[in-house]
Enzyme design. Structure first.
Site, short mmCIF file in Angstrom:
data_model
loop_
_atom_site.label_atom_id
_atom_site.label_comp_id
_atom_site.label_asym_id
_atom_site.label_seq_id
_atom_site.Cartn_x
_atom_site.Cartn_y
_atom_site.Cartn_z
N HIS A 1 -6.32 2.38 -26.95
CA HIS A 1 -4.95 1.87 -26.83
C HIS A 1 -4.65 1.64 -25.36
O HIS A 1 -5.11 2.40 -24.51
CB HIS A 1 -3.95 2.88 -27.42
CG HIS A 1 -2.62 2.28 -27.67
ND1 HIS A 1 -1.65 2.21 -26.70
CD2 HIS A 1 -2.12 1.68 -28.77
CE1 HIS A 1 -0.59 1.60 -27.21
NE2 HIS A 1 -0.84 1.26 -28.46
N ASP B 1 -3.84 2.41 -36.42
CA ASP B 1 -4.49 1.57 -37.42
C ASP B 1 -5.79 2.15 -37.97
O ASP B 1 -6.35 1.60 -38.91
CB ASP B 1 -4.77 0.18 -36.82
CG ASP B 1 -3.50 -0.65 -36.77
OD1 ASP B 1 -2.63 -0.41 -37.61
OD2 ASP B 1 -3.39 -1.52 -35.90
N1 ACO Z 1 -14.53 0.50 -29.00
C1 ACO Z 1 -15.44 0.58 -28.01
N2 ACO Z 1 -15.16 0.47 -26.71
C2 ACO Z 1 -13.88 0.26 -26.38
C3 ACO Z 1 -12.87 0.18 -27.35
C4 ACO Z 1 -13.22 0.31 -28.70
N3 ACO Z 1 -12.32 0.26 -29.66
N4 ACO Z 1 -11.68 -0.04 -26.74
C5 ACO Z 1 -11.95 -0.09 -25.43
N5 ACO Z 1 -13.29 0.10 -25.22
C6 ACO Z 1 -13.96 0.18 -23.91
C7 ACO Z 1 -14.17 -1.19 -23.32
O1 ACO Z 1 -15.41 -1.74 -23.69
C8 ACO Z 1 -14.09 -0.87 -21.84
O2 ACO Z 1 -15.29 -0.28 -21.46
P1 ACO Z 1 -15.93 -0.59 -19.98
O3 ACO Z 1 -14.97 0.04 -19.01
O4 ACO Z 1 -17.28 0.04 -20.01
O5 ACO Z 1 -15.98 -2.09 -19.86
C9 ACO Z 1 -13.01 0.22 -21.76
O6 ACO Z 1 -13.07 0.88 -23.04
C10 ACO Z 1 -11.60 -0.31 -21.53
O7 ACO Z 1 -11.33 -1.31 -22.52
P2 ACO Z 1 -10.25 -2.45 -22.38
O8 ACO Z 1 -10.57 -3.52 -23.36
O9 ACO Z 1 -10.15 -2.85 -20.93
O10 ACO Z 1 -8.93 -1.67 -22.75
P3 ACO Z 1 -7.54 -2.34 -23.11
O11 ACO Z 1 -6.50 -1.36 -22.77
O12 ACO Z 1 -7.43 -3.70 -22.50
O13 ACO Z 1 -7.63 -2.57 -24.70
C11 ACO Z 1 -7.40 -2.29 -27.02
C12 ACO Z 1 -6.91 -1.85 -25.62
C13 ACO Z 1 -7.29 -3.81 -27.17
C14 ACO Z 1 -6.53 -1.62 -28.06
C15 ACO Z 1 -8.88 -1.85 -27.17
O14 ACO Z 1 -8.98 -0.45 -27.06
C16 ACO Z 1 -9.48 -2.33 -28.49
O15 ACO Z 1 -10.00 -3.45 -28.56
N6 ACO Z 1 -9.44 -1.47 -29.58
C17 ACO Z 1 -9.95 -1.87 -30.87
C18 ACO Z 1 -8.92 -2.72 -31.59
C19 ACO Z 1 -7.73 -1.91 -32.07
O16 ACO Z 1 -7.87 -0.86 -32.67
N7 ACO Z 1 -6.54 -2.44 -31.82
C20 ACO Z 1 -5.26 -1.82 -32.25
C21 ACO Z 1 -4.49 -1.33 -31.06
S1 ACO Z 1 -3.08 -0.44 -31.58
C22 ACO Z 1 -2.05 -1.60 -32.14
O17 ACO Z 1 -1.98 -2.72 -31.71
C23 ACO Z 1 -1.17 -1.24 -33.21
#
Ligand code: ACO
Length: 490
Positions: free
Chosen positions: A353, A410
């Site tokens: 998140h 979720d």
């Molecule tokens: N699985 C694996 N790795 C992840 C995940 C994940 N779900 N989420 C983040 N990471 C990793 C990224 O690869 C990145 O790694 P790195 O530093 O080695 O490159 C690091 O964690 C940071 O990730 P970002 O994408 O920069 O984080 P951001 O805050 O932009 O994204 C998000 C947040 C979009 C929710 C992300 O965690 C994600 O894609 N989660 C999966 C989708 C999801 O569950 N979305 C629902 C969110 S809650 C809602 O909207 C109700």
């Protein structure tokens, strides 16, 4: 002119009918109204400023703004570009507060979420979705009379215009309900139009009416979208049922068989809607504020929220989690899947998140609902076992721990919905049904607290410098100099 956030010269002129007493009901201005006014008050104290030094030696004083909760340091950069031609590069707005708001506060470090100051995990145990909706829209929980009136007006607005029903029937069977909902909401803007939509800005009653209508009609539209998906006749709402019961009734009743709403299922839907109701400046809410900042019709604004919510990184994650769990197939395959995630071949959906870096409190509420429905069913979903195994492995794995990745709301919500026989295509649209009240609250706050400033970010331009077209000669005596490249090529 001295303005009062809930008044305008044309207040209440446009509204009549059964809804009139409710929309004209006196409500005190939000307790937080003074905080909005403070944003524009100047201060003389030196401690109230931070200093930014630029490479050309200029020093710029930036005023500290004080949040009423949390320890964020917020600097006022509103005039930075106009005064100094300095802008901030921040794709995804990780470090930018796009607005001031008094609705929801998320404490990412502590894993807490508050609606109007109330802890959401406690709130949903004592109050149903309509109380939560009233709280978000108006700043306070309703008293008995307010609650009765609110419920009555919502019930009087549950039906949709027959032309909207006809419009919904034109979608192909199998159409995604999010596509239907966003289209129908856009279409509603033409049913509730106002020339240039000025009255929505000027008239409190018009705004109340839009909020009530959208809240009341969305479950009807969502249930109708489901009936299109499965090719069954549409079912009309019933005034004797609660908001959540009504939704389940419209989803599952058919003309040929009586349908009795399962009380626990209605409770689950109610809690699901409440915990999804708002979450400060997430992608879809920011989209609503962006659309609203151009003074667009509120129905059209809410349609933009639906499209923004749809993606898998946001509201679409609940559908994506169930796809992911189904693909994994068994608890034994969990380590293999985790390996793929760590190799960055895919993401663990339902994890991570932007704000929560400890826990998402809503995930616990969802997990609790899982246990309740499975206790009644006496037959746990195999996907629940896979989800629990994934969670255990991920929470003990350095990759997830170091990146502060935890289950979000979720991760378990799709499993709960499946237990209620709701197909996965409906998960995100149910999220939209809950979030609609948050979107409306933000739109209303933006208008009433005079927080409207058209969204128009700047950019870091990395394209071609200005240059001549092939064969074009530079005009003599032209004021502007061609770029270095032009000089080289000419
Ligand atoms: N699985 C694996 N790795 C992840 C995940 C994940 N779900 N989420 C983040 N990471 C990793 C990224 O690869 C990145 O790694 P790195 O530093 O080695 O490159 C690091 O964690 C940071 O990730 P970002 O994408 O920069 O984080 P951001 O805050 O932009 O994204 C998000 C947040 C979009 C929710 C992300 O965690 C994600 O894609 N989660 C999966 C989708 C999801 O569950 N979305 C629902 C969110 S809650 C809602 O909207 C109700």
């Amino acid at each position: 002119m001295q303005y009062h956030p809930l008044q305008s010269p044309t207040d209440g002129m446009a509204v009549n009918g059964p809804i009139e007493p409710f929309v004209k009901m006196h409500r005190s201005p939000s307790r937080c109204h003074e905080q909005f006014k403070k944003l524009d008050e100047s201060t003389e104290s030196e401690e109230s400023y931070a200093t930014l030094t630029l490479k050309d030696g200029r020093t710029i004083k930036l005023r500290h703004l004080a949040p009423t909760a949390g320890s964020d340091i917020v600097l006022d950069v509103r005039s930075l570009y106009n005064d100094e031609q300095v802008c901030l590069y921040d794709p995804g707005f990780n470090s930018v507060a796009s607005c001031a708001s008094a609705i929801t506060f998320v404490d990412g470090a502590l894993g807490k979420c508050h609606y109007r100051g109330y802890d959401v995990s406690s709130l949903v145990k004592r109050h149903d979705f309509l109380d939560v909706a009233y709280l978000l829209l108006n700043g306070e929980l309703p008293d008995t009379a307010e609650r009765r009136m609110f419920e009555d007006v919502l019930k009087s607005e549950m039906l949709v215009h027959n032309r909207i029903k006809e419009f919904i029937t034109t979608f192909v069977p199998g159409a995604h309900p999010m596509s239907i909902l966003s289209s129908v909401l856009s279409a509603m803007a033409s049913f509730y139009a106002d020339p240039m939509d000025q009255r929505y800005m000027q008239d409190r009653a018009m705004r109340e009416l839009a909020c009530v209508r959208l809240l009341a009609k969305i479950p009807t539209v969502v249930a109708m979208a489901y009936k299109v998906l499965i090719g069954e006749p549409m079912v009309y709402p019933r005034a004797d049922l609660s908001y959540a019961e009504n939704f389940l009734y419209m989803m599952f009743a058919t003309p040929t068989s009586p349908f009795v709403v399962n009380e626990l299922h209605a409770q689950v839907i109610d809690t699901f809607l409440s915990i999804h109701a708002d979450h400060e400046q997430n992608a879809s809410t920011s989209t609503i504020r962006t659309a609203g900042s151009s003074l667009a019709n509120p129905y059209a604004c809410i349609a933009t929220g639906v499209t923004s919510l749809w993606g898998r990184a946001h509201g679409g994650a609940n559908e994506a989690v169930v796809d992911m769990l189904t693909d994994i197939g068994s608890v034994q395959k969990v380590p293999e899947f985790i390996k793929k995630v760590k190799e960055k071949k895919c993401r663990l959906m339902g994890f991570g998140h932007r704000v929560y870096k400890n826990t998402d409190p809503r995930a616990f509420v969802m997990q609790d609902l899982c246990h309740k429905v499975f206790a009644q069913m006496n037959a746990p979903d195999p996907l629940f076992q896979i989800a629990k195994a994934l969670e255990t492995v991920a929470l003990n794995d350095e990759y997830f721990v170091s990146r502060k990745l935890y289950p979000n709301v979720d991760f378990y919500s799709g499993i709960v919905m499946r237990a209620l026989h709701i197909p996965k295509e409906m998960f995100t649209v149910l999220f939209a049904m809950g979030r609609c009240v948050g979107w409306l609250s933000h739109w209303k706050e933006m208008v009433e607290e005079r927080q409207i400033k058209i969204t128009r970010p700047r950019q870091l331009y990395v394209g071609e410098a200005p240059r001549l077209l092939p064969g074009e000669k530079r005009e003599k005596n032209k004021a502007s100099e061609p770029s270095t490249d032009d000089k080289k090529s000419s």
